[in-house]
Write a protein that holds these residues in place. Structure first.
Motif, PDB file in Angstrom:
ATOM      1  N   ASP A   1       0.649  -1.143   0.013  1.00  0.00           N
ATOM      2  CA  ASP A   1      -0.208   0.083  -0.255  1.00  0.00           C
ATOM      3  C   ASP A   1       0.839   1.030   0.015  1.00  0.00           C
ATOM      4  O   ASP A   1       0.490   2.283  -0.642  1.00  0.00           O
ATOM      5  CB  ASP A   1      -0.980  -0.064   1.297  1.00  0.00           C
ATOM      6  CG  ASP A   1      -1.991  -0.931   1.028  1.00  0.00           C
ATOM      7  OD1 ASP A   1      -2.488  -1.487  -0.048  1.00  0.00           O
ATOM      8  OD2 ASP A   1      -2.380  -1.494   2.384  1.00  0.00           O
TER       9      ASP A   1
ATOM     10  N   PRO B   1      -3.968  -8.903  -6.591  1.00  0.00           N
ATOM     11  CA  PRO B   1      -5.093  -7.854  -6.643  1.00  0.00           C
ATOM     12  C   PRO B   1      -4.979  -6.574  -6.971  1.00  0.00           C
ATOM     13  O   PRO B   1      -5.932  -5.666  -7.568  1.00  0.00           O
ATOM     14  CB  PRO B   1      -5.541  -7.944  -4.868  1.00  0.00           C
ATOM     15  CG  PRO B   1      -4.974  -9.191  -4.718  1.00  0.00           C
ATOM     16  CD  PRO B   1      -3.631  -9.422  -5.133  1.00  0.00           C
ATOM     17  N   TYR B   2      -3.644  -6.085  -6.926  1.00  0.00           N
ATOM     18  CA  TYR B   2      -3.388  -4.583  -7.331  1.00  0.00           C
ATOM     19  C   TYR B   2      -3.350  -4.480  -8.975  1.00  0.00           C
ATOM     20  O   TYR B   2      -4.007  -3.346  -9.196  1.00  0.00           O
ATOM     21  CB  TYR B   2      -1.918  -4.269  -6.871  1.00  0.00           C
ATOM     22  CG  TYR B   2      -1.681  -3.928  -5.305  1.00  0.00           C
ATOM     23  CD1 TYR B   2      -2.032  -2.646  -5.161  1.00  0.00           C
ATOM     24  CD2 TYR B   2      -1.552  -4.715  -4.659  1.00  0.00           C
ATOM     25  CE1 TYR B   2      -1.925  -2.356  -3.591  1.00  0.00           C
ATOM     26  CE2 TYR B   2      -1.435  -4.779  -3.245  1.00  0.00           C
ATOM     27  CZ  TYR B   2      -1.421  -3.369  -2.719  1.00  0.00           C
ATOM     28  OH  TYR B   2      -1.608  -3.144  -1.392  1.00  0.00           O
TER      29      TYR B   2
ATOM     30  N   GLU C   1      -5.555  -6.952 -10.804  1.00  0.00           N
ATOM     31  CA  GLU C   1      -6.932  -7.407 -11.014  1.00  0.00           C
ATOM     32  C   GLU C   1      -7.878  -6.268 -10.742  1.00  0.00           C
ATOM     33  O   GLU C   1      -8.873  -6.164 -11.343  1.00  0.00           O
ATOM     34  CB  GLU C   1      -7.343  -8.609  -9.980  1.00  0.00           C
ATOM     35  CG  GLU C   1      -6.260  -9.972 -10.487  1.00  0.00           C
ATOM     36  CD  GLU C   1      -6.514 -11.045  -9.674  1.00  0.00           C
ATOM     37  OE1 GLU C   1      -6.465 -12.105 -10.072  1.00  0.00           O
ATOM     38  OE2 GLU C   1      -7.107 -10.859  -8.313  1.00  0.00           O
ATOM     39  N   GLU C   2      -7.569  -5.391  -9.716  1.00  0.00           N
ATOM     40  CA  GLU C   2      -8.397  -4.383  -9.152  1.00  0.00           C
ATOM     41  C   GLU C   2      -7.986  -3.195  -9.508  1.00  0.00           C
ATOM     42  O   GLU C   2      -8.640  -1.973  -9.529  1.00  0.00           O
ATOM     43  CB  GLU C   2      -8.747  -4.125  -7.648  1.00  0.00           C
ATOM     44  CG  GLU C   2      -9.160  -5.672  -7.255  1.00  0.00           C
ATOM     45  CD  GLU C   2      -9.020  -5.615  -5.521  1.00  0.00           C
ATOM     46  OE1 GLU C   2      -8.925  -4.528  -4.852  1.00  0.00           O
ATOM     47  OE2 GLU C   2      -9.364  -7.129  -5.272  1.00  0.00           O
ATOM     48  N   ARG C   3      -7.108  -2.948 -10.606  1.00  0.00           N
ATOM     49  CA  ARG C   3      -6.405  -1.818 -11.192  1.00  0.00           C
ATOM     50  C   ARG C   3      -6.266  -0.707 -10.063  1.00  0.00           C
ATOM     51  O   ARG C   3      -6.720   0.308 -10.308  1.00  0.00           O
ATOM     52  CB  ARG C   3      -7.631  -1.329 -12.122  1.00  0.00           C
ATOM     53  CG  ARG C   3      -7.775  -2.322 -13.385  1.00  0.00           C
ATOM     54  CD  ARG C   3      -8.191  -1.723 -14.563  1.00  0.00           C
ATOM     55  NE  ARG C   3      -8.334  -2.858 -15.619  1.00  0.00           N
ATOM     56  CZ  ARG C   3      -8.540  -2.390 -17.009  1.00  0.00           C
ATOM     57  NH1 ARG C   3      -9.113  -1.182 -17.219  1.00  0.00           N
ATOM     58  NH2 ARG C   3      -8.904  -3.343 -17.966  1.00  0.00           N
ATOM     59  N   ARG C   4      -5.512  -1.066  -9.168  1.00  0.00           N
ATOM     60  CA  ARG C   4      -5.194  -0.050  -8.278  1.00  0.00           C
ATOM     61  C   ARG C   4      -3.946   0.766  -8.526  1.00  0.00           C
ATOM     62  O   ARG C   4      -3.620   1.721  -7.532  1.00  0.00           O
ATOM     63  CB  ARG C   4      -5.120  -0.650  -6.873  1.00  0.00           C
ATOM     64  CG  ARG C   4      -5.855  -1.598  -6.528  1.00  0.00           C
ATOM     65  CD  ARG C   4      -5.700  -2.259  -5.108  1.00  0.00           C
ATOM     66  NE  ARG C   4      -6.339  -3.310  -4.419  1.00  0.00           N
ATOM     67  CZ  ARG C   4      -6.001  -4.365  -3.457  1.00  0.00           C
ATOM     68  NH1 ARG C   4      -5.134  -3.747  -2.591  1.00  0.00           N
ATOM     69  NH2 ARG C   4      -6.865  -5.314  -3.262  1.00  0.00           N
TER      70      ARG C   4
ATOM     71  N   HIS D   1       0.782  -0.173 -14.257  1.00  0.00           N
ATOM     72  CA  HIS D   1       0.150  -1.111 -14.242  1.00  0.00           C
ATOM     73  C   HIS D   1       0.742  -2.064 -15.577  1.00  0.00           C
ATOM     74  O   HIS D   1       1.161  -3.222 -15.170  1.00  0.00           O
ATOM     75  CB  HIS D   1      -1.410  -0.925 -14.423  1.00  0.00           C
ATOM     76  CG  HIS D   1      -2.310  -2.319 -14.751  1.00  0.00           C
ATOM     77  ND1 HIS D   1      -3.226  -2.501 -13.792  1.00  0.00           N
ATOM     78  CD2 HIS D   1      -2.331  -2.987 -15.799  1.00  0.00           C
ATOM     79  CE1 HIS D   1      -3.505  -3.705 -14.176  1.00  0.00           C
ATOM     80  NE2 HIS D   1      -3.309  -4.079 -15.484  1.00  0.00           N
TER      81      HIS D   1
END
Length: 230
Positions: free
Chosen positions: A156, A189-190, A192-195, A201
């Protein structure tokens, strides 16, 4: 004077062909500041000079005039065995680091034994507004905290880095690509969830697909996560 002696030795080790090669690899560096000393020779010098009398005079002679002096400085600092002394030396030097090569070459060995004390400086470096100080902080988190001492909160921390500087963004992508190899369940997840920022990315996926540490099946899945240009 040790500063003059070191510079004279560096010029005695000059490889003009290698100098031309380096000018292409490091476009942010003034070509006139590159002597052209090969890395193994610099490492050998650093190993000898780290214990030399008066070396503090060289480490204090900032800013250095030559790129090769910065490289040598980074290698010497990386050999300091006392954590507090090493950290102080890093903090003195970082404001003068002006290129990715010197930034990435500096990897103090003593940091491996002091992870708990290293986190506060890493947070401070990442919060800096200096390009290569941020890059160094991200690099240290990547090097030391994607193994046994990993915590998802560190991801994060990197995901919230905001910079338009290419060398920062590339290091963030490198961090997440490495995380996909070492901590895939937390890193995936970063994507997959486009964070992440779209450029970071896609660059993360590119670097991961190029990695030998990622399985063919994982690579195929990652390719499907690319963000297409609209």
């Amino acid at each position: 004077m040790i500063v003059d002696d070191i510079r004279e030795e560096l010029f005695s080790l000059q490889d003009t062909g290698y100098r031309e090669f380096q000018t292409k690899l490091a476009p942010t560096i003034d070509p006139a500041s590159i002597i052209g000393v090969r890395t193994p020779a610099l490492r050998k010098m650093a190993k000898r000079l780290a214990k030399a009398d008066g070396i503090d005079a060289f480490l204090s002679d900032l800013p250095h005039a030559y790129f090769d002096e910065n490289q040598l400085h980074a290698f010497i600092v990386s050999q300091i065995r006392d954590f507090t002394e090493c950290l102080e030396a890093v903090d003195r030097f970082l404001p003068y680091v002006d290129n990715w090569a010197t930034c990435d070459q500096m990897s103090p060995q003593v940091f491996k034994k002091h992870h708990s004390e290293l986190l506060e400086p890493i947070r401070r470096w990442i919060a800096s507004d200096a390009t290569f100080t941020i890059r160094f902080g991200v690099g240290m988190l990547m090097e030391h905290f994607l193994g046994e001492d990993f915590d998802s909160a560190y991801m994060d921390m990197i995901a919230t880095v905001r910079s338009e500087e290419y060398y920062v963004r590339m290091m963030v992508a490198w961090y997440f690509a490495t995380a996909l190899a070492k901590q895939s369940d937390a890193a995936l997840p970063y994507l997959e969830e486009r964070r992440l920022d779209p450029w970071i990315h896609n660059k993360t996926i590119q670097k991961a697909v190029e990695s030998r540490r990622i399985s063919p099946e994982q690579k195929e899945y990652l390719r499907g996560l690319r963000i297409r240009a609209s």
